[in-house]
Design a protein around this motif. Structure first.
Motif, PDB file in Angstrom:
ATOM      1  N   LYS A  58      75.733  -3.175  65.413  1.00  0.00           N
ATOM      2  CA  LYS A  58      76.064  -3.747  64.106  1.00  0.00           C
ATOM      3  C   LYS A  58      75.785  -5.252  64.029  1.00  0.00           C
ATOM      4  CE  LYS A  58      79.569  -0.205  63.237  1.00  0.00           C
ATOM      5  NZ  LYS A  58      78.524   0.699  62.739  1.00  0.00           N
ATOM      6  N   PRO A  59      74.538  -5.643  64.263  1.00  0.00           N
ATOM      7  CA  PRO A  59      74.202  -7.073  64.201  1.00  0.00           C
ATOM      8  C   PRO A  59      74.223  -7.609  62.768  1.00  0.00           C
ATOM      9  CG  PRO A  59      72.205  -5.777  64.438  1.00  0.00           C
ATOM     10  CD  PRO A  59      73.356  -4.815  64.579  1.00  0.00           C
ATOM     11  N   THR A  60      74.496  -8.897  62.666  1.00  0.00           N
ATOM     12  CA  THR A  60      74.396  -9.598  61.381  1.00  0.00           C
ATOM     13  C   THR A  60      73.185 -10.517  61.339  1.00  0.00           C
ATOM     14  OG1 THR A  60      75.764 -11.440  62.162  1.00  0.00           O
ATOM     15  CG2 THR A  60      76.912  -9.572  61.132  1.00  0.00           C
ATOM     16  N   VAL A  61      72.645 -10.844  62.513  1.00  0.00           N
ATOM     17  CA  VAL A  61      71.503 -11.755  62.620  1.00  0.00           C
ATOM     18  C   VAL A  61      70.501 -11.158  63.606  1.00  0.00           C
ATOM     19  CG1 VAL A  61      70.734 -14.065  63.293  1.00  0.00           C
ATOM     20  CG2 VAL A  61      72.948 -13.776  62.161  1.00  0.00           C
ATOM     21  N   TYR A 100      63.033  -4.978  62.721  1.00  0.00           N
ATOM     22  CA  TYR A 100      63.283  -4.804  61.285  1.00  0.00           C
ATOM     23  C   TYR A 100      64.197  -3.609  61.029  1.00  0.00           C
ATOM     24  CZ  TYR A 100      59.514  -8.041  59.777  1.00  0.00           C
ATOM     25  OH  TYR A 100      58.718  -9.135  59.527  1.00  0.00           O
ATOM     26  N   GLU A 101      63.962  -2.519  61.756  1.00  0.00           N
ATOM     27  CA  GLU A 101      64.732  -1.297  61.504  1.00  0.00           C
ATOM     28  C   GLU A 101      66.175  -1.442  61.989  1.00  0.00           C
ATOM     29  OE1 GLU A 101      65.259   2.799  60.217  1.00  0.00           O
ATOM     30  OE2 GLU A 101      64.083   1.036  59.621  1.00  0.00           O
ATOM     31  N   VAL A 102      66.378  -2.081  63.134  1.00  0.00           N
ATOM     32  CA  VAL A 102      67.750  -2.331  63.600  1.00  0.00           C
ATOM     33  C   VAL A 102      68.501  -3.155  62.565  1.00  0.00           C
ATOM     34  CG1 VAL A 102      69.162  -3.515  65.336  1.00  0.00           C
ATOM     35  CG2 VAL A 102      67.206  -2.123  66.057  1.00  0.00           C
ATOM     36  N   GLY A 103      67.837  -4.176  62.027  1.00  0.00           N
ATOM     37  CA  GLY A 103      68.468  -5.003  61.007  1.00  0.00           C
ATOM     38  C   GLY A 103      68.729  -4.248  59.721  1.00  0.00           C
ATOM     39  N   ARG A 104      67.760  -3.441  59.299  1.00  0.00           N
ATOM     40  CA  ARG A 104      67.908  -2.702  58.038  1.00  0.00           C
ATOM     41  C   ARG A 104      69.086  -1.737  58.091  1.00  0.00           C
ATOM     42  NH1 ARG A 104      67.068   2.086  55.664  1.00  0.00           N
ATOM     43  NH2 ARG A 104      66.481   3.057  57.650  1.00  0.00           N
ATOM     44  N   LEU A 105      69.262  -1.067  59.194  1.00  0.00           N
ATOM     45  CA  LEU A 105      70.335  -0.086  59.316  1.00  0.00           C
ATOM     46  C   LEU A 105      71.718  -0.726  59.201  1.00  0.00           C
ATOM     47  CD1 LEU A 105      68.820   2.140  62.144  1.00  0.00           C
ATOM     48  CD2 LEU A 105      69.160   2.795  59.752  1.00  0.00           C
ATOM     49  N   ASN A 107      71.969  -3.700  57.263  1.00  0.00           N
ATOM     50  CA  ASN A 107      71.819  -4.630  56.137  1.00  0.00           C
ATOM     51  C   ASN A 107      71.976  -6.082  56.582  1.00  0.00           C
ATOM     52  OD1 ASN A 107      71.246  -5.103  53.403  1.00  0.00           O
ATOM     53  ND2 ASN A 107      73.411  -5.303  52.893  1.00  0.00           N
ATOM     54  N   ALA A 108      71.501  -6.375  57.788  1.00  0.00           N
ATOM     55  CA  ALA A 108      71.494  -7.765  58.263  1.00  0.00           C
ATOM     56  C   ALA A 108      70.493  -8.547  57.428  1.00  0.00           C
ATOM     57  CB  ALA A 108      71.120  -7.809  59.743  1.00  0.00           C
ATOM     58  N   GLN A 109      70.890  -9.651  56.883  1.00  0.00           N
ATOM     59  CA  GLN A 109      70.058 -10.381  55.929  1.00  0.00           C
ATOM     60  C   GLN A 109      69.218 -11.487  56.550  1.00  0.00           C
ATOM     61  OE1 GLN A 109      69.814  -9.594  52.504  1.00  0.00           O
ATOM     62  NE2 GLN A 109      70.868  -7.771  53.284  1.00  0.00           N
ATOM     63  N   ARG A 110      69.567 -11.928  57.765  1.00  0.00           N
ATOM     64  CA  ARG A 110      68.898 -13.100  58.339  1.00  0.00           C
ATOM     65  C   ARG A 110      68.079 -12.722  59.574  1.00  0.00           C
ATOM     66  NH1 ARG A 110      72.797 -17.563  59.852  1.00  0.00           N
ATOM     67  NH2 ARG A 110      74.320 -15.925  60.241  1.00  0.00           N
ATOM     68  N   ILE A 111      66.883 -13.277  59.636  1.00  0.00           N
ATOM     69  CA  ILE A 111      66.017 -13.070  60.798  1.00  0.00           C
ATOM     70  C   ILE A 111      65.344 -14.402  61.129  1.00  0.00           C
ATOM     71  CG2 ILE A 111      64.019 -12.335  59.407  1.00  0.00           C
ATOM     72  CD1 ILE A 111      63.380 -10.338  61.711  1.00  0.00           C
ATOM     73  N   GLU A 215      72.241 -21.811  62.865  1.00  0.00           N
ATOM     74  CA  GLU A 215      73.661 -21.855  62.516  1.00  0.00           C
ATOM     75  C   GLU A 215      74.265 -20.453  62.612  1.00  0.00           C
ATOM     76  OE1 GLU A 215      76.578 -23.253  58.829  1.00  0.00           O
ATOM     77  OE2 GLU A 215      74.462 -23.858  58.865  1.00  0.00           O
ATOM     78  N   LEU A 216      75.245 -20.315  63.467  1.00  0.00           N
ATOM     79  CA  LEU A 216      75.953 -19.051  63.658  1.00  0.00           C
ATOM     80  C   LEU A 216      77.453 -19.327  63.586  1.00  0.00           C
ATOM     81  CD1 LEU A 216      73.952 -17.739  66.761  1.00  0.00           C
ATOM     82  CD2 LEU A 216      73.677 -16.962  64.401  1.00  0.00           C
ATOM     83  N   ASN A 217      78.229 -18.289  63.255  1.00  0.00           N
ATOM     84  CA  ASN A 217      79.679 -18.461  63.259  1.00  0.00           C
ATOM     85  C   ASN A 217      80.343 -17.309  64.000  1.00  0.00           C
ATOM     86  OD1 ASN A 217      80.339 -16.244  61.407  1.00  0.00           O
ATOM     87  ND2 ASN A 217      79.382 -17.512  59.827  1.00  0.00           N
ATOM     88  N   GLU A 218      81.662 -17.375  64.108  1.00  0.00           N
ATOM     89  CA  GLU A 218      82.400 -16.405  64.917  1.00  0.00           C
ATOM     90  C   GLU A 218      82.335 -14.988  64.375  1.00  0.00           C
ATOM     91  OE1 GLU A 218      85.345 -18.227  62.005  1.00  0.00           O
ATOM     92  OE2 GLU A 218      83.688 -18.922  63.288  1.00  0.00           O
ATOM     93  N   ASN A 219      81.881 -14.835  63.131  1.00  0.00           N
ATOM     94  CA  ASN A 219      81.769 -13.503  62.544  1.00  0.00           C
ATOM     95  C   ASN A 219      80.393 -12.871  62.760  1.00  0.00           C
ATOM     96  OD1 ASN A 219      84.424 -13.501  61.427  1.00  0.00           O
ATOM     97  ND2 ASN A 219      83.688 -14.894  59.837  1.00  0.00           N
ATOM     98  N   ASP A 220      79.487 -13.641  63.333  1.00  0.00           N
ATOM     99  CA  ASP A 220      78.136 -13.124  63.543  1.00  0.00           C
ATOM    100  C   ASP A 220      78.065 -12.266  64.808  1.00  0.00           C
ATOM    101  OD1 ASP A 220      76.546 -13.983  61.357  1.00  0.00           O
ATOM    102  OD2 ASP A 220      76.621 -16.045  62.132  1.00  0.00           O
ATOM    103  N   ARG A 221      77.133 -11.331  64.759  1.00  0.00           N
ATOM    104  CA  ARG A 221      76.758 -10.509  65.903  1.00  0.00           C
ATOM    105  C   ARG A 221      75.230 -10.575  65.981  1.00  0.00           C
ATOM    106  NH1 ARG A 221      80.728  -7.181  67.727  1.00  0.00           N
ATOM    107  NH2 ARG A 221      79.268  -5.593  68.473  1.00  0.00           N
ATOM    108  N   VAL A 222      74.713 -11.009  67.118  1.00  0.00           N
ATOM    109  CA  VAL A 222      73.301 -11.366  67.217  1.00  0.00           C
ATOM    110  C   VAL A 222      72.524 -10.342  68.040  1.00  0.00           C
ATOM    111  CG1 VAL A 222      71.666 -13.148  67.938  1.00  0.00           C
ATOM    112  CG2 VAL A 222      73.899 -13.807  67.006  1.00  0.00           C
ATOM    113  N   PHE A 223      71.454  -9.816  67.442  1.00  0.00           N
ATOM    114  CA  PHE A 223      70.530  -8.933  68.166  1.00  0.00           C
ATOM    115  C   PHE A 223      69.258  -9.719  68.449  1.00  0.00           C
ATOM    116  CE2 PHE A 223      66.921  -5.864  67.908  1.00  0.00           C
ATOM    117  CZ  PHE A 223      67.203  -5.162  69.076  1.00  0.00           C
TER     118      PHE A 223
END
Length: 254
Positions: A58-61, A100-105, A107-111, A215-223
């Motif tokens: 469940k990445p956000t970035v 792209y597909e990991v992010g799409r699944l 709805n991660a908006q930032r790359i 810029e990242l914050n404590e709510n982010d999960r990074v792939f």
């Protein structure tokens, strides 16, 4: 007996990171490449199955191996993919097929891209004349050639290839074969191999610096998706970083 930690070295809000290594699925200028038809429908389907596994993180970035100078174009194309996952790419790489597909699944908006290109002579160990007579370099490659035949990497399934790419021993091997083994290559009172190895470290630490400018914050999960030799270095960097908390990829590679 394993020693217990003697002090706290991670922030309470350390950011979870799934740092994932791969072979390059499209064209690569790297010295070594894997025979993989990125336009084959079955291969693309296999990549999507892996993407579905990794998406459980469940990445956000999303972070990929591309220079930051391409970030605007990268974000634009990725945003188009989010709207139309059936869009086609003329020469897709692991970025378009997997990241792209990991992010799409999710709805991660930032790359973002974090690559940094630097010249580097992988083959210096075979070109230096009058080397100090230490046979470690030659013996190591004889050992590796023998073990690679046993591994039979080229005939593994995509999932099994990626399991190898992310195995801790293989990641250590990638650091060794790309850099540290060159410390055994030199002429008297000189450091030709070590200096060349330092260039590869230099490239990776600069890539890491690129990541640290995002810029990242404590709510982010990074792939992070990169060629596995970069993954190996980043594992070392992040293991010591107070900011990041590494997540084991084998929690998701079922």
């Amino acid at each position: 007996m394993a020693q217990q930690p003697i002090f706290k070295d991670k922030f309470d809000d350390a950011i979870p990171v799934l740092n994932f290594g791969t072979f390059h699925m499209g064209f690569t200028s790297d010295a070594n490449s894997v025979d993989f038809d990125e336009n084959d429908r079955k291969n693309q389907g296999d990549v999507k199955k892996v993407a579905k596994m990794l998406a459980e993180f469940k990445p956000t970035v999303i972070i990929v191996e591309m220079p930051p100078s391409f970030n605007e174009a990268l974000q634009k194309e990725y945003s188009e993919y989010l709207k139309n996952p059936n869009m086609t790419f003329e020469n897709p790489s692991e970025i378009e097929l997997l990241a792209y597909e990991v992010g799409r699944l999710n709805n991660a908006q930032r790359i973002y891209g974090i690559d940094h290109k630097m010249g580097y002579n992988y083959n210096i160990g075979n070109t230096i004349q009058n080397k100090v007579n230490d046979k470690t370099y030659e013996k190591y490659f004889q050992l590796i050639d023998k073990e690679e035949k046993k591994l039979n990497y080229d005939n593994l399934s995509l999932l099994d290839k990626l399991k190898v790419d992310n195995h801790p021993q293989y990641l250590d091997f990638l650091i060794n074969v790309n850099a540290e083994i060159l410390s055994y290559v030199s002429t008297k009172d000189k450091f030709e191999g070590a200096d060349e190895a330092a260039k590869y470290y230099h490239r990776n630490i600069r890539m890491y610096s690129n990541l640290n400018q995002i810029e990242l914050n404590e709510n982010d999960r990074v792939f992070i998706l990169m060629g596995a030799s970069h993954t190996a270095y980043f594992n070392d960097f992040m293991k010591r970083s107070p900011k990041y908390k590494l997540v084991d990829p084998f929690l998701y590679l079922k």
